[in-house]
Design a protein around this motif. Structure first.
Motif, PDB file in Angstrom:
ATOM      1  N   LEU A 193       0.853  -1.187   0.000  1.00 17.60           N
ATOM      2  CA  LEU A 193       0.000   0.000   0.000  1.00 17.60           C
ATOM      3  C   LEU A 193       0.886   1.232   0.000  1.00 17.60           C
ATOM      4  O   LEU A 193       2.090   1.137   0.259  1.00 17.60           O
ATOM      5  CB  LEU A 193      -0.967   0.002   1.188  1.00 17.60           C
ATOM      6  CG  LEU A 193      -0.459   0.202   2.614  1.00 17.60           C
ATOM      7  CD1 LEU A 193      -1.636   0.523   3.535  1.00 17.60           C
ATOM      8  CD2 LEU A 193       0.269  -1.011   3.136  1.00 17.60           C
ATOM      9  N   ASP A 222      -3.090  -2.377  -2.114  1.00 15.23           N
ATOM     10  CA  ASP A 222      -4.166  -1.816  -1.285  1.00 15.23           C
ATOM     11  C   ASP A 222      -4.113  -0.298  -1.377  1.00 15.23           C
ATOM     12  O   ASP A 222      -3.026   0.287  -1.430  1.00 15.23           O
ATOM     13  CB  ASP A 222      -3.957  -2.287   0.169  1.00 15.23           C
ATOM     14  CG  ASP A 222      -5.104  -1.943   1.086  1.00 15.23           C
ATOM     15  OD1 ASP A 222      -5.327  -0.733   1.349  1.00 15.23           O
ATOM     16  OD2 ASP A 222      -5.769  -2.870   1.577  1.00 15.23           O
ATOM     17  N   ASP A 223      -5.287   0.337  -1.378  1.00 15.90           N
ATOM     18  CA  ASP A 223      -5.311   1.802  -1.507  1.00 15.90           C
ATOM     19  C   ASP A 223      -5.114   2.530  -0.184  1.00 15.90           C
ATOM     20  O   ASP A 223      -5.173   3.759  -0.117  1.00 15.90           O
ATOM     21  CB  ASP A 223      -6.623   2.259  -2.162  1.00 15.90           C
ATOM     22  CG  ASP A 223      -7.860   1.946  -1.326  1.00 15.90           C
ATOM     23  OD1 ASP A 223      -7.721   1.426  -0.197  1.00 15.90           O
ATOM     24  OD2 ASP A 223      -8.984   2.198  -1.817  1.00 15.90           O
ATOM     25  N   ARG A 225      -7.093   2.094   2.374  1.00 17.87           N
ATOM     26  CA  ARG A 225      -8.388   2.085   3.060  1.00 17.87           C
ATOM     27  C   ARG A 225      -8.999   0.687   3.089  1.00 17.87           C
ATOM     28  O   ARG A 225     -10.196   0.523   3.324  1.00 17.87           O
ATOM     29  CB  ARG A 225      -9.351   3.067   2.379  1.00 17.87           C
ATOM     30  CG  ARG A 225      -8.878   4.516   2.410  1.00 17.87           C
ATOM     31  CD  ARG A 225      -9.891   5.464   1.797  1.00 17.87           C
ATOM     32  NE  ARG A 225     -10.059   5.191   0.371  1.00 17.87           N
ATOM     33  CZ  ARG A 225      -9.285   5.704  -0.596  1.00 17.87           C
ATOM     34  NH1 ARG A 225      -8.280   6.520  -0.257  1.00 17.87           N
ATOM     35  NH2 ARG A 225      -9.492   5.433  -1.852  1.00 17.87           N
ATOM     36  N   ASN A 227      -9.031  -1.475   0.498  1.00 15.06           N
ATOM     37  CA  ASN A 227      -9.580  -1.910  -0.786  1.00 15.06           C
ATOM     38  C   ASN A 227      -8.450  -2.176  -1.779  1.00 15.06           C
ATOM     39  O   ASN A 227      -7.434  -1.470  -1.787  1.00 15.06           O
ATOM     40  CB  ASN A 227     -10.499  -0.827  -1.378  1.00 15.06           C
ATOM     41  CG  ASN A 227     -11.588  -0.413  -0.426  1.00 15.06           C
ATOM     42  OD1 ASN A 227     -12.326  -1.251   0.079  1.00 15.06           O
ATOM     43  ND2 ASN A 227     -11.689   0.889  -0.168  1.00 15.06           N
ATOM     44  N   THR A 229      -6.632  -1.707  -5.178  1.00 18.24           N
ATOM     45  CA  THR A 229      -6.604  -0.551  -6.076  1.00 18.24           C
ATOM     46  C   THR A 229      -7.211  -0.915  -7.437  1.00 18.24           C
ATOM     47  O   THR A 229      -7.225  -2.086  -7.838  1.00 18.24           O
ATOM     48  CB  THR A 229      -5.169  -0.070  -6.295  1.00 18.24           C
ATOM     49  OG1 THR A 229      -4.413  -1.126  -6.912  1.00 18.24           O
ATOM     50  CG2 THR A 229      -4.519   0.336  -4.972  1.00 18.24           C
ATOM     51  N   GLU A 231      -5.909  -0.407 -10.272  1.00 20.54           N
ATOM     52  CA  GLU A 231      -4.835  -0.978 -11.093  1.00 20.54           C
ATOM     53  C   GLU A 231      -4.690  -2.475 -10.823  1.00 20.54           C
ATOM     54  O   GLU A 231      -4.531  -3.280 -11.744  1.00 20.54           O
ATOM     55  CB  GLU A 231      -3.505  -0.271 -10.820  1.00 20.54           C
ATOM     56  CG  GLU A 231      -3.444   1.165 -11.289  1.00 20.54           C
ATOM     57  CD  GLU A 231      -4.109   2.146 -10.340  1.00 20.54           C
ATOM     58  OE1 GLU A 231      -4.210   3.326 -10.709  1.00 20.54           O
ATOM     59  OE2 GLU A 231      -4.527   1.739  -9.229  1.00 20.54           O
TER      60      GLU A 231
END
Length: 250
Positions: A193, A222-223, A225, A227, A229, A231
Motif C-alpha cells: 500500500l 491496497d489503496d 483504506r 480496498n 486498487t 490498477e
C-alpha cells in the motif's frame, strides 16, 4: 485430496493441492504482466499445477503454451486443469528438471518464458514442513542462477523472460540476468500500500536485448483504506491489464 476452486472470480476452475503451492497474489501479478504474442510458443518454468500457464492461455488465444515442473503430482493436476478448462488443445505440461533443460528441449525453441522462481536459494529462509513448498519457495531443487541458465538456453534471440521476485533480491536478480545476457528491459515495483516498501517486483528481460531499462510506475495492492486498487483489479479481469508503453519493439 485436491479441491476445485474458482480462480479470478470464476475465470478458471482449478484443482489445487491441499498441501503445496496454490494460486496467490504472485500468480495473479505475473499472469497480468506477461504479454504473449500471436503465434508465439510460451513456456512456464516451475509451473506447479498450471495456474499462470492456464490464465495466459485463456487470455491469449493465438499462442501455444507449455509448463514444466519437477513434481509429477503437480503436473498431473496441471493436465487435469487444462482439460477441465478446455485448454488442452493449446497447452501441454511436462514433468522434468529445469537443471537438465538441454535434455528436454531444443536450443532457442521458445519466444517467451514466465517464471515465479523460488524466493530463496538453497540454505536460506525458513524451511517449510512440506517438500512441495520447499521446492517452490526455498529453492531446494534449483537456484535463481539455474533459472537464468535455463532461460538463456530456451529463449530465441530477442525472446522475453517475465519474472516476479521478492524486492529484497532485486540487485542480485538483475545482476544474474545481465550475467547470462538476459537484459532487463522493464521493471515494476509492487507495494502492499502507499507509504510501504515494495514487497515484490515484476520484470521483463530480453535474450541478448538492448540495455535500456524502463522503470514503470509502482503498483499498489491496497489503496490504504482496505480496498484493492483499480490498477490491481485489472489483473483479475478476463482481459490482460492495460499497460501503456508495454511494447518495446521487436
Amino acid at each position: 485430496p485436491p479441491r476445485c476452486d474458482d480462480i479470478l472470480y470464476g475465470f478458471l476452475k482449478m484443482l489445487q493441492p491441499s498441501e503445496g503451492p496454490r494460486i496467490n497474489m504472485d500468480t495473479v501479478l505475473l499472469a497480468g504482466y506477461a504479454r504473449p504474442r500471436t503465434g508465439e510458443r510460451v513456456m512456464e518454468l516451475g509451473c506447479a499445477h498450471g495456474g499462470i500457464t492456464l490464465i495466459l492461455a485463456k487470455r491469449f488465444h493465438q499462442a501455444i503454451f507449455e509448463g514444466l515442473d519437477l513434481q509429477p503430482s503437480l503436473i498431473q493436476l496441471a493436465r487435469e486443469n487444462a482439460l477441465r478448462n478446455g485448454l488442452n488443445d493449446r497447452v501441454g505440461f511436462t514433468c522434468g528438471d529445469l537443471r537438465n533443460i538441454r535434455k528436454l528441449y531444443n536450443h532457442q525453441s521458445f519466444d517467451a518464458l514466465v517464471v515465479n522462481p523460488p524466493y530463496e536459494d538453497p540454505g536460506f529462509g525458513v524451511s517449510s514442513r512440506y517438500a512441495v513448498n520447499r521446492s517452490a519457495r526455498q529453492g531446494e531443487t534449483c537456484t535463481l542462477e539455474d533459472v537464468c541458465l535455463a532461460a538463456r538456453f530456451l529463449l530465441k534471440n530477442g525472446g522475453r523472460l517475465y519474472m516476479v521476485m521478492r524486492a529484497l533480491r532485486l540487485a542480485d536478480t538483475l545482476a544474474l540476468l545481465k550475467k547470462h545476457r538476459l537484459e532487463p528491459r522493464r521493471l515494476r515495483m509492487v507495494h502492499p500500500l502507499p507509504g510501504k516498501n515494495a514487497s515484490v517486483f515484476l520484470t521483463e528481460a530480453r535474450r541478448s536485448g538492448g540495455a535500456a531499462l524502463t522503470v514503470e510506475p509502482p503498483l499498489f495492492i491496497d489503496d490504504g483504506r482496505g480496498n484493492f486498487t483499480p490498477e490491481l483489479m485489472e489483473f483479475y479481469g478476463p482481459e490482460p491489464p492495460s499497460n501503456e508503453g508495454v511494447s518495446l519493439g521487436p
